[in-house]
Design a protein around this motif. Structure first.
Motif, short mmCIF file in Angstrom:
data_model
loop_
_atom_site.label_atom_id
_atom_site.label_comp_id
_atom_site.label_asym_id
_atom_site.label_seq_id
_atom_site.Cartn_x
_atom_site.Cartn_y
_atom_site.Cartn_z
N ASN A 26 0.82 -1.12 0.37
CA ASN A 26 -0.64 -0.03 0.54
C ASN A 26 1.29 1.21 0.15
OD1 ASN A 26 -2.89 -0.85 0.08
ND2 ASN A 26 -3.35 -1.73 2.68
N THR A 58 8.71 -2.88 -8.33
CA THR A 58 7.81 -2.60 -8.05
C THR A 58 7.27 -3.14 -7.16
OG1 THR A 58 7.25 -4.54 -8.75
CG2 THR A 58 7.21 -3.38 -10.76
N TYR A 427 -9.92 3.94 -1.28
CA TYR A 427 -9.08 4.68 -1.54
C TYR A 427 -8.27 6.28 -1.46
CZ TYR A 427 -8.44 7.19 -6.67
OH TYR A 427 -7.92 7.88 -7.42
N GLN A 433 -4.85 5.34 -5.44
CA GLN A 433 -4.76 4.31 -5.33
C GLN A 433 -5.55 3.98 -4.60
OE1 GLN A 433 -0.66 2.51 -5.12
NE2 GLN A 433 0.06 4.22 -5.01
N PRO A 434 -5.59 1.99 -5.67
CA PRO A 434 -6.58 1.58 -3.59
C PRO A 434 -6.46 1.03 -2.62
CG PRO A 434 -6.97 0.39 -5.90
CD PRO A 434 -5.67 1.66 -5.84
N LYS A 436 -5.05 -1.65 -0.28
CA LYS A 436 -5.83 -3.19 -0.27
C LYS A 436 -5.37 -3.25 1.66
CE LYS A 436 -2.35 -4.19 -3.83
NZ LYS A 436 -1.91 -2.79 -4.33
N ALA A 443 -10.90 -8.52 -4.86
CA ALA A 443 -11.40 -7.18 -5.20
C ALA A 443 -12.02 -7.92 -6.03
CB ALA A 443 -9.74 -6.49 -5.30
N ASP A 445 -13.14 -5.73 -8.98
CA ASP A 445 -12.46 -4.97 -10.31
C ASP A 445 -10.53 -4.43 -9.79
OD1 ASP A 445 -13.06 -2.42 -8.89
OD2 ASP A 445 -14.97 -2.84 -9.86
N TYR A 446 -10.55 -3.81 -10.86
CA TYR A 446 -9.12 -2.98 -10.44
C TYR A 446 -9.59 -1.87 -9.86
CZ TYR A 446 -11.10 0.93 -13.33
OH TYR A 446 -11.59 1.65 -14.01
N THR A 447 -10.71 -1.24 -9.21
CA THR A 447 -10.47 0.19 -7.76
C THR A 447 -10.88 -0.28 -7.39
OG1 THR A 447 -13.28 -0.73 -8.60
CG2 THR A 447 -12.52 1.13 -9.92
N GLY A 448 -10.49 -2.01 -6.45
CA GLY A 448 -9.74 -2.08 -4.86
C GLY A 448 -11.41 -2.55 -4.42
N TYR A 450 -14.01 -4.62 -2.94
CA TYR A 450 -14.51 -6.04 -1.84
C TYR A 450 -15.47 -6.20 -1.71
CZ TYR A 450 -9.14 -5.18 -1.23
OH TYR A 450 -7.75 -5.36 -1.02
#
Length: 459
Positions: A26, A58, A427, A433-434, A436, A443, A445-448, A450
């Motif tokens: 995060n 990364t 968010y 960034q979302p 986690k 998740a 989708d990519y937006t995080g 849940y």
């Protein structure tokens, strides 16, 4: 014609929510590497690569960017230097990293020799950099140090008097963005600058007063009883000067309170009993450490990597795994409950209990969204939870509650049942960034977002 019907049937089916034993990656916390540059060049030192050729891990959200101003220790920064520094900043922003920035005049341990002989040169350098520091404030999380001392660590400097440090601190405060923390090398510096023995508290934390933006860093962490000069031999109760360095026990307590509101991090060095895994975990938690150097000290990090963690969930992992996963904040869902309101309004009450299992708070106000979706993932309701994630302190349960207008979703004819999902997303607007969470929920989708569980409504 469709019409709303009263909610007469309700069933809640929570999904399993086991905590997972892994790092979350995060923003604003975790491991970092150091990237060094001279102000008059955009070339990484000592490797010789241009900044755009640098490969960044990364798994690291944070990067410590050091800018050496030595070529300008007797003069103002040139336009070329300002442009180079901006070029360096822009590369790390493109890589979506949060920067810890340290301006130095020395990389040799010769602070007094290499730093400017006139404090006005340093003050002017801060002023010259102000436009950049404010323009990129959303990406510059922390500025470490006050430009002075060996390696920029605020020791071996001619500017450590109360008066000089107060001038430097005030200038840097005015020259940085309102979201940027300024980290001091020792807790005693914090007390000396702000003329108080009392750390930040609920009334002063996250306000616009000067001391609310000053945090700590420690590049001698757990190195000895005094962390190689970070602490001293005076008990807090016996202290007569704000600049006194207290004994380890009292300094750790001071940091534990202060760092409820500002960050703490740095380097672990000198393999010894103070950084043995069990004691290290306890100390990191008390200090509320949120970031550590990934490469230094190799002997300490190796000791953690070969030691098994004693906590049940982490029994197959190493102490290193546990420590890196708990640097900063780590949000874990403990309980999720939905119930039909007893007043026959057709509303649903949501109750979510969250614990921050990390070593520290997040220090940022994230957006927490509650979302209701159909089985086809169509959103029928979204609201923002009334909470401040900066105040989700370590090991404290946070209760999120909301009342949702379930009757509004039943727009078909009577005697029908509908299945929905209760979802949550956290968010960060600054890093975009979302966030986690540490549970096994998948998740959507990519937006995080849940999925916390499913429920059936009927009329």
């Amino acid at each position: 014609m469709s019409r709303k019907g009263p909610v007469t049937k309700f069933k809640w089916m929570p999904l399993p929510k086991t905590e997972k034993a892994e790092s979350l990656n995060n923003p604003y916390c975790g491991l970092y590497a150091i990237y060094r540059f001279y102000a008059d060049s955009a070339m990484l030192q000592p490797e010789g690569k241009m900044v755009e050729q640098i490969s960044i891990n990364t798994a690291h959200q944070l990067c410590l960017v050091e800018i050496n101003l030595l070529p300008y220790n007797e003069m103002p920064l040139s336009e070329k230097a300002i442009n180079n520094i901006e070029r360096i900043f822009q590369y790390f922003i493109i890589q979506k990293k949060q920067m810890i920035v340290r301006f130095v005049y020395d990389w040799e341990g010769k602070g007094i020799l290499n730093e400017p002989k006139d404090i006005t040169i340093i003050l002017n350098h801060m002023k010259q950099l102000s436009l950049l520091l404010k323009e990129y404030a959303n990406n510059i999380y922390i500025v470490q140090g006050l430009f002075i001392g060996s390696w920029g660590e605020m020791h071996s400097s001619r500017y450590l008097s109360d008066r000089n440090m107060a001038r430097l601190a005030k200038q840097l405060y005015e020259c940085t963005g309102e979201n940027t923390q300024i980290a001091l090398r020792c807790p005693s510096f914090w007390r000396m600058l702000f003329q108080t023995y009392k750390p930040l508290d609920a009334e002063t934390g996250y306000t616009d007063i000067q001391k609310a933006r000053f945090s700590l860093f420690n590049d001698g962490m757990m190195a000895s009883e005094v962390d190689f000069g970070t602490y001293g031999d005076i008990k807090a109760i016996d202290s007569k000067e704000y600049s006194d360095k207290w004994v380890r026990e009292d300094e750790l307590k001071f940091q534990s309170e202060l760092c409820n509101y500002v960050s703490n991090g740095g380097e672990v060095i000198n393999e010894c009993a103070y950084n043995d895994p069990t004691l290290a975990i306890s100390t990191l938690r008390e200090m509320k450490v949120s970031y550590l150097h990934s490469e230094y000290d190799e002997q300490v990090l190796h000791k953690w990597k070969k030691s098994k963690c004693g906590f049940a969930l982490w029994k197959e992992k190493t102490a290193y795994d546990y420590i890196t996963a708990h640097l900063g904040y780590r949000f874990t869902l403990e309980e999720v409950d939905l119930s039909l309101a007893s007043d026959k309004s057709g509303n649903i009450k949501v109750s979510i209990k969250i614990t921050n299992m990390g070593f520290s708070p997040c220090y940022h106000k994230f957006e927490v969204k509650l979302i209701i979706r159909t089985a086809a993932l169509f959103v029928v309701h979204k609201c923002t939870a009334d909470t401040d994630t900066r105040k989700w302190l370590p090991n404290e349960k946070v209760l999120l509650e909301a009342v949702l207008p379930a009757a509004e979703w039943l727009t078909e004819k009577e005697h029908k049942q509908y299945q929905y999902s209760l979802c949550m997303g956290i968010y960060d607007p600054l890093s975009e960034q979302p966030i986690k969470i540490a549970n096994t929920f998948a998740a959507l989708d990519y937006t995080g977002v849940y999925s916390l569980g499913n429920f059936i409504l009927g009329n």
